[in-house]
Design a protein around this motif. Sequence first.
Motif, PDB file in Angstrom:
ATOM      1  N   THR A 735       3.446   9.277  10.896  1.00 27.11           N
ATOM      2  CA  THR A 735       4.052   8.541   9.907  1.00 27.11           C
ATOM      3  C   THR A 735       5.555   8.842   9.472  1.00 27.11           C
ATOM      4  N   LEU A 763      -2.220   1.429  11.166  1.00 28.72           N
ATOM      5  CA  LEU A 763      -3.186   1.655  10.374  1.00 28.72           C
ATOM      6  C   LEU A 763      -4.619   1.055  10.458  1.00 28.72           C
ATOM      7  N   HIS A 811       2.135   0.063   4.746  1.00 24.65           N
ATOM      8  CA  HIS A 811       3.086   0.997   4.395  1.00 24.65           C
ATOM      9  C   HIS A 811       3.931   0.502   3.424  1.00 24.65           C
ATOM     10  N   ALA A 863      -2.825   2.982   1.122  1.00 19.56           N
ATOM     11  CA  ALA A 863      -2.137   3.435   2.250  1.00 19.56           C
ATOM     12  C   ALA A 863      -0.943   3.431   2.379  1.00 19.56           C
ATOM     13  N   ASN A 865       2.988   4.547   1.811  1.00 22.89           N
ATOM     14  CA  ASN A 865       3.829   6.007   1.582  1.00 22.89           C
ATOM     15  C   ASN A 865       5.119   5.615   0.718  1.00 22.89           C
ATOM     16  N   GLN A 900      -0.326   9.240   1.385  1.00 26.79           N
ATOM     17  CA  GLN A 900      -1.314   8.527   2.363  1.00 26.79           C
ATOM     18  C   GLN A 900      -2.347   9.640   2.520  1.00 26.79           C
ATOM     19  N   THR A 906      -9.914   7.491   1.272  1.00 30.70           N
ATOM     20  CA  THR A 906      -9.422   6.396   0.480  1.00 30.70           C
ATOM     21  C   THR A 906     -10.396   5.311   0.601  1.00 30.70           C
TER      22      THR A 906
END
Length: 968
Positions: A735, A763, A811, A863, A865, A900, A906
């Motif tokens: 990432t 992802l 993202h 998820a 960033n 992340q 998560t």
Amino acid sequence: MATLSGENCELRAVANQAPGSVFVDDQQLLCGDEVVGRSARLLFTENGKDSGKPLLERAFGAAKEELLRSTRLNCEPERYLPRDGKFVLALPCRSSTDGWPILLLAQISGGTLNIVQGPASAYPALLAALGLQYDANRTLLAAEVRALWSAPIVIGSEVDQALVRELWSDARLANSRFAYAEAEQALRRALEVQIRIFGEDDVVTNALFLDMAMVVANLGRFDESDGLLRRAAPIIDRSPSPAERARLATYRASISALRGDYVAARSEASDAVAQWRAITDARPVTDDTALARGEMAMALNLEAFVLMRSGDTTSANVLASQALLALAAAPATPVWWRADIMGVLGETSLSDGRLAAAETYFKTAIKIRKDAFGEGAGTLRLRTALARAYQAEDMNTNAIIAYREALTLARGLPRDSLPFTDEDLMPLAAAVVNFSAGVTDEKQRQGLFTEVFDAFQFARKPGRDRTVALTAMRLSSASVELSALLRRIDDESREMARMQSELAQQQALAADDRNPEAEDALIAQIAAQAPRIVASRAEVATRFPDYQALTEGKLPQIDDVRSRLEDDEALVTFLLGRDKSFVQLIRRDGTIVAEVPAGADDIAASVKNLRRGLEIEGRSVADFDLQTAHQLFSQLLGPVVSRLGGIKRLIIVPSGALASLPFGLLVTEPVENKTYSSAAWLSRQFAITNSPSIASFIALRSTRLVGKPRQLLLAVANPVLAPIPSKGPTGAKATRAGFAGLLSSCRKDAPASPETLRMLTSLPETASEVAAVAAALKAPDAEIMLAENATEANLRSKSLSDYRILYFATHGVLPGELKCESEPGLVLTPPATIAATRSTDGLLDASEIAALELRADLVVLSACNTASDGNGKLGGETLSGLAEAFFYAGARSLLVSHWQVPSAATARLMIDVFKAVGADPDLSIDKALAQAQLKAIANPASSHPFFWGAFVLIGDGASSPLNERSAT
């Protein structure tokens, strides 16, 4: 007579000959309505030995010094231009003001030297003014005049030249008033014209880029300012003008000082002073030399400011005094430059304990700026400096009164014009806290704490402010009528600023040089202009209330906050200063302001240390520093912990580095030998919500959705991006590698490049995550957009106001990660080829989000960033800007992640959150999140905060998506 651009020109006699001029029969060259040049004659005694070239050279040499002094030109060597068998001397120059190519032609006729001067585009008119024949072919004439310069020139219209000059002047005037957003707008318009004519590698274009670098640095966008400096520097270094290189050195020093790098700023400021001094010491003395003396004075003042910030107040005072003397020898400089020097002298006098001198300097500076611009950002800065002087001498009552006056004035100004930083407002908090310590009457104490309430709102937050400004800009451009009205206000405001500046310059002249009639006329014009601006702003408020609310919404009062808090809730805000900070705790039953024994840099260092414990090292998670987590809690909330009794929910309005750290990670008790599972996390005691601002909290608590949207969940996940590599870096490293690739790309205002977005890793695990969340919510009819369907076009095709919960598992991009992107956004599946418009390019940025129509109780950004690009960059303030955009679109709260988290952790956390909500429709999201976090903490396998601490709720804390009764 015509120009190469097709404009008609004529010579017109000058009404009043300049006194003492060696020239006779001066005439002006007018092209259209613009005075672009002149024609003049010089009488001289002929020498019988001279003829032809020697005679022309001798006569022109006698006139050259005065010509260059009165026209501010940087010239190349003279060249000869044979015409009709006669010698014509051509002097190719560039204006030292804006770099436009200017040409002087000289010819002998009897005992007279005839000279014409004008822009290169007026070449045919200049020839005609000397009575010379020329070819009517414009192409040949253009080639002929270009050949006179050693470097390529571009010939532009006089209308364009005048427009660039006007916009550039407007931008510099706005910058002087600290109206940086207005300055940026004017510079962008100037650059549009300049680049169209001269391209991006012209000296003047790069000088405009240099001014833009200064403006965006003042707006807190240092990555952008650094890029502009790198772009402009090589071309300016090749310029024949030493003033341009000296100005570059000054700007570098100024930007370093704004960044707080005083070591670099001191060296750069000293270099700038040396360069300006070399110019001022040059001979012969010209008007440019006088202007350079003024710029040297400001470079000296900058060096004094840097020395003062570095603690050397004695040297700073000496340099500022030298700057004042140098400025006195440069009378043509802006009158408000003196106010800037007075401000530094006030600061140095204060540091040396000379309050009376400091007070005099500050009051003089306030008067100069008020006379020049009226009340505004410049006077407010100086008023807060005066208040700071009183507070430093423990004159707390005087300090509070001075701040009260400044903040009252600030409430009446547009929000984007306020210059306050946390450090500007720290002394007010200190004065209030110090004074309240001796007050026993609780009602009086509460009155004192109310005094400081505005200070916690006025501090500028560049990341969020930039997002709101861009949203406002796009909103205004969507309406032709609003755009025209805003342009009218801009024009009226610039004209007002110009008249105020001109009046201030007139009033600063010596008595014999002042023109009472001109002053009276300006005063009358200013008086007539003010009601026009008021009327135009009122029209915006009436016809476009949404835009007005976004850009100039009134700040709430403290009672607005307290009346919207429940008995078990408290709102917490911070001012972060250099050496110390302050915390404000507001409860329904009262307020307290207390000193935090740590400055912004110390707090940022603690946050950075804690963030290091939330990173993957090899295949394991780094150790989290529980001791630092407890120390930071003690610093931030320890001073008000005694007022937290009975509180179950904290609403945090974070600032600076605190916006990048979830407060639930703070530890409330000494650590000793405690494990992660047994640590006294703040999440154990409180449900925690973040709010971008106090105004956002008030707005959310003041409204409720009318009815519930008919569908529960719309989820967007697993966009089609780069495949996860089978070899090399994977997971977080992949990432970060993808985000590093974005840094070399540039979107500007065009649609995003699909190839650029596909640098980011896929992802795939988010598909199962959103399915599990739908199951936890018992929502079999949930709409889930995955992979090829997760496009921006498909998202826009939905009636988004029909969903209670919007879930984005993708993202997030911060400003600076996608080069030239100035606002945060979310990445969706990009199209196969570059999109025709931004609305379908796969990058949903903040201004586009703000234009959506939502009625969602909750938006989840999973998820994402949102906090790091691999270099430790903290993005919390910008994340608040993204939240502001969602709130503007109609969302009530956001659930976001600061790093992340592994997909399994998560999914487990989110499933637990939504299971809790599904089981208890009355449960608010912040309480559901706290329950899910406690469940993760209890499990040794997920007790490390890396697995449970990333998510925070942004909103007002009251969102219960499944509670039908919450709709009114």
